[in-house]
Enzyme design. Structure first.
Site, PDB file in Angstrom:
ATOM      1  N   ASP A 139      60.386 -19.039  22.530  1.00  0.00           N
ATOM      2  CA  ASP A 139      58.971 -18.891  22.189  1.00  0.00           C
ATOM      3  C   ASP A 139      58.051 -18.796  23.407  1.00  0.00           C
ATOM      4  O   ASP A 139      56.850 -18.572  23.247  1.00  0.00           O
ATOM      5  CB  ASP A 139      58.497 -20.000  21.216  1.00  0.00           C
ATOM      6  CG  ASP A 139      59.020 -21.364  21.574  1.00  0.00           C
ATOM      7  OD1 ASP A 139      59.675 -21.514  22.622  1.00  0.00           O
ATOM      8  OD2 ASP A 139      58.763 -22.305  20.788  1.00  0.00           O
ATOM      9  N   ASP A 142      62.152 -24.388  26.052  1.00  0.00           N
ATOM     10  CA  ASP A 142      61.336 -24.001  24.904  1.00  0.00           C
ATOM     11  C   ASP A 142      59.865 -24.028  25.332  1.00  0.00           C
ATOM     12  O   ASP A 142      59.482 -24.780  26.229  1.00  0.00           O
ATOM     13  CB  ASP A 142      61.578 -24.988  23.760  1.00  0.00           C
ATOM     14  CG  ASP A 142      60.879 -24.591  22.481  1.00  0.00           C
ATOM     15  OD1 ASP A 142      61.534 -23.969  21.631  1.00  0.00           O
ATOM     16  OD2 ASP A 142      59.680 -24.909  22.335  1.00  0.00           O
ATOM     17  N   GLU A 173      60.240 -39.544  -1.575  1.00  0.00           N
ATOM     18  CA  GLU A 173      59.009 -38.901  -1.110  1.00  0.00           C
ATOM     19  C   GLU A 173      58.199 -39.876  -0.258  1.00  0.00           C
ATOM     20  O   GLU A 173      57.597 -39.490   0.752  1.00  0.00           O
ATOM     21  CB  GLU A 173      58.161 -38.426  -2.298  1.00  0.00           C
ATOM     22  CG  GLU A 173      58.704 -37.207  -3.008  1.00  0.00           C
ATOM     23  CD  GLU A 173      59.695 -37.544  -4.110  1.00  0.00           C
ATOM     24  OE1 GLU A 173      60.167 -38.713  -4.163  1.00  0.00           O
ATOM     25  OE2 GLU A 173      60.005 -36.654  -4.920  1.00  0.00           O
ATOM     26  N   HIS A 227      62.133 -32.013  19.266  1.00  0.00           N
ATOM     27  CA  HIS A 227      60.958 -32.833  18.946  1.00  0.00           C
ATOM     28  C   HIS A 227      61.343 -34.137  18.241  1.00  0.00           C
ATOM     29  O   HIS A 227      60.481 -34.969  17.986  1.00  0.00           O
ATOM     30  CB  HIS A 227      59.992 -32.065  18.044  1.00  0.00           C
ATOM     31  CG  HIS A 227      59.363 -30.867  18.695  1.00  0.00           C
ATOM     32  ND1 HIS A 227      58.727 -30.932  19.914  1.00  0.00           N
ATOM     33  CD2 HIS A 227      59.287 -29.562  18.308  1.00  0.00           C
ATOM     34  CE1 HIS A 227      58.268 -29.724  20.245  1.00  0.00           C
ATOM     35  NE2 HIS A 227      58.611 -28.876  19.298  1.00  0.00           N
ATOM     36  N   TYR A 277      59.945 -17.677  16.947  1.00  0.00           N
ATOM     37  CA  TYR A 277      58.965 -17.482  15.895  1.00  0.00           C
ATOM     38  C   TYR A 277      59.322 -16.344  14.959  1.00  0.00           C
ATOM     39  O   TYR A 277      58.459 -15.665  14.429  1.00  0.00           O
ATOM     40  CB  TYR A 277      57.559 -17.347  16.495  1.00  0.00           C
ATOM     41  CG  TYR A 277      57.019 -18.705  16.867  1.00  0.00           C
ATOM     42  CD1 TYR A 277      56.167 -19.387  16.005  1.00  0.00           C
ATOM     43  CD2 TYR A 277      57.417 -19.334  18.033  1.00  0.00           C
ATOM     44  CE1 TYR A 277      55.701 -20.650  16.310  1.00  0.00           C
ATOM     45  CE2 TYR A 277      56.952 -20.598  18.350  1.00  0.00           C
ATOM     46  CZ  TYR A 277      56.089 -21.250  17.493  1.00  0.00           C
ATOM     47  OH  TYR A 277      55.640 -22.499  17.805  1.00  0.00           O
TER      48      TYR A 277
END
Ligand SMILES: [Zn+2]
Length: 338
Positions: free
Chosen positions: A277, A191, A99, A157, A316
């Site tokens: 998108d 995109d 984590e 990304h 989306y």
């Protein structure tokens, strides 16, 4: 030399997995349905697992090891940390748990290294590299060559040691790196959001031209027109940001600028980061393309005549608009290459 070779490199895992949260698998299902309808004779190839080898062609070993660990953790074992991104000024000690490492490997809160996301990232990276290899072989003898690699999670990304924006491994960049072994490569990203990861991977690499047509905005700290390439690769990055609400009348000139820039670069291969998108019902309406406009995109990009590998990026979740846009896109492509 008058053949056209069309193929897909589809992982059954990516095709059938229900991914978590916002990683809409409709981008893959709609793309595959539209592609198979437009190209019924396309070969169906299946990627082999590679233990993270393809990801290592772009990403750091510690990051790839983190994702591999994430893929092996039992469902529900990870308590995903909220509200912490380990910025350099904040970090005093090395994180001691999975984590904790999560906070330094993802730049936002929406990207969560679930087992499904990590497994999908590993096989998508492998498929991108293996698809690129097959495309390069094919392109030696075929007049036209197209390779679809449906990828989930998306990738544009993701940076070498940092994921985010639901992206873990930079699939388009992995394909481009493989193709760049045998010629100059262009990555065109359509995109709605800036392909900051792809830009980051190749910013100082003169063998790969990166182009992104996107709405001004996300991820806010990259994607501006003045980002034109690093000192070792001036002029090899082109950002074409468009104001919020731009429709196809404003989009089309940016597309033509991109196509002219690609032609001048004299690329051997094209990698297309394909998102839906920019369609007006998706992506909060930042761009307002009609589904039919994707047919023009398909025709114009196919008109470059380059051996092309396609990865799937954002959508989306609205299956209908994604499916219609994808159908127009691949029908347009097929008409151009008929
Ligand atoms: Zn997007």
């Amino acid at each position: 030399m008058s053949t056209t070779v069309i193929a897909e490199m589809t992982s059954p895992y990516v095709e059938h997995q229900e991914f978590p949260d916002l990683v809409y698998p409709t981008s893959v299902t709609a793309t595959l349905a539209a592609f198979r309808e437009a190209f019924p004779a396309a070969a169906r190839l299946v990627p082999e697992e590679d233990g993270g080898a393809a990801a290592l062609s772009v990403h750091s070993r510690d990051y790839v090891d983190f994702v591999k660990e994430g893929s092996r953790r039992p469902e529900g074992a990870t308590k995903f940390p909220l509200n912490v991104v380990a910025l350099p000024e904040l970090k005093v000690s090395e994180p001691r748990t999975f984590e904790g490492r999560h906070t330094q490997y993802f730049f936002d809160e929406i990207t969560r290294a679930t087992p499904a996301l990590c497994e999908g990232a590993l096989i998508s990276a492998a498929a991108s590299q293996q698809g690129a290899r097959r495309l390069a072989e094919t392109a030696q003898t075929a007049e036209h060559a197209l390779m679809l690699v449906p990828t989930r999670p998306p990738g544009h990304h993701a940076l070498p040691s940092v994921g985010g924006g639901l992206c873990v491994f930079a699939n388009a960049a992995i394909a481009a790196r493989e193709l760049s072994r045998s010629g100059r490569v262009v990555v065109l990203d359509i995109d709605q959001d800036h392909g900051n990861g792809t830009q980051g991977v190749f910013y100082d690499d003169p063998s790969v031209l990166t182009i992104s047509i996107h709405a001004e905005g996300w991820p806010h700290v990259a994607g501006f027109a003045e980002e034109t390439g690093g000192p070792g690769a001036p002029g090899t990055n082109l950002n074409l940001p468009l104001p919020t609400g731009t429709g196809f009348d404003g989009y089309a000139p940016a597309l033509e600028t991109a196509l002219e820039t690609i032609a001048r670069f004299e690329a051997r291969y094209l990698v297309l980061a394909l998102g839906y998108d920019a369609q007006r019902e998706q992506g909060f309406g930042l761009l307002r393309l009609d589904s039919e406009d994707f047919g023009v995109l398909g025709r114009r990009i196919a008109g470059l005549g380059l051996p092309t590998l396609v990865t799937t990026e954002g959508c989306y979740g609205y299956y209908e608009s994604t499916a219609v846009a994808a159908t127009h896109f691949f029908q347009g492509w097929a008409e151009q290459w008929r």
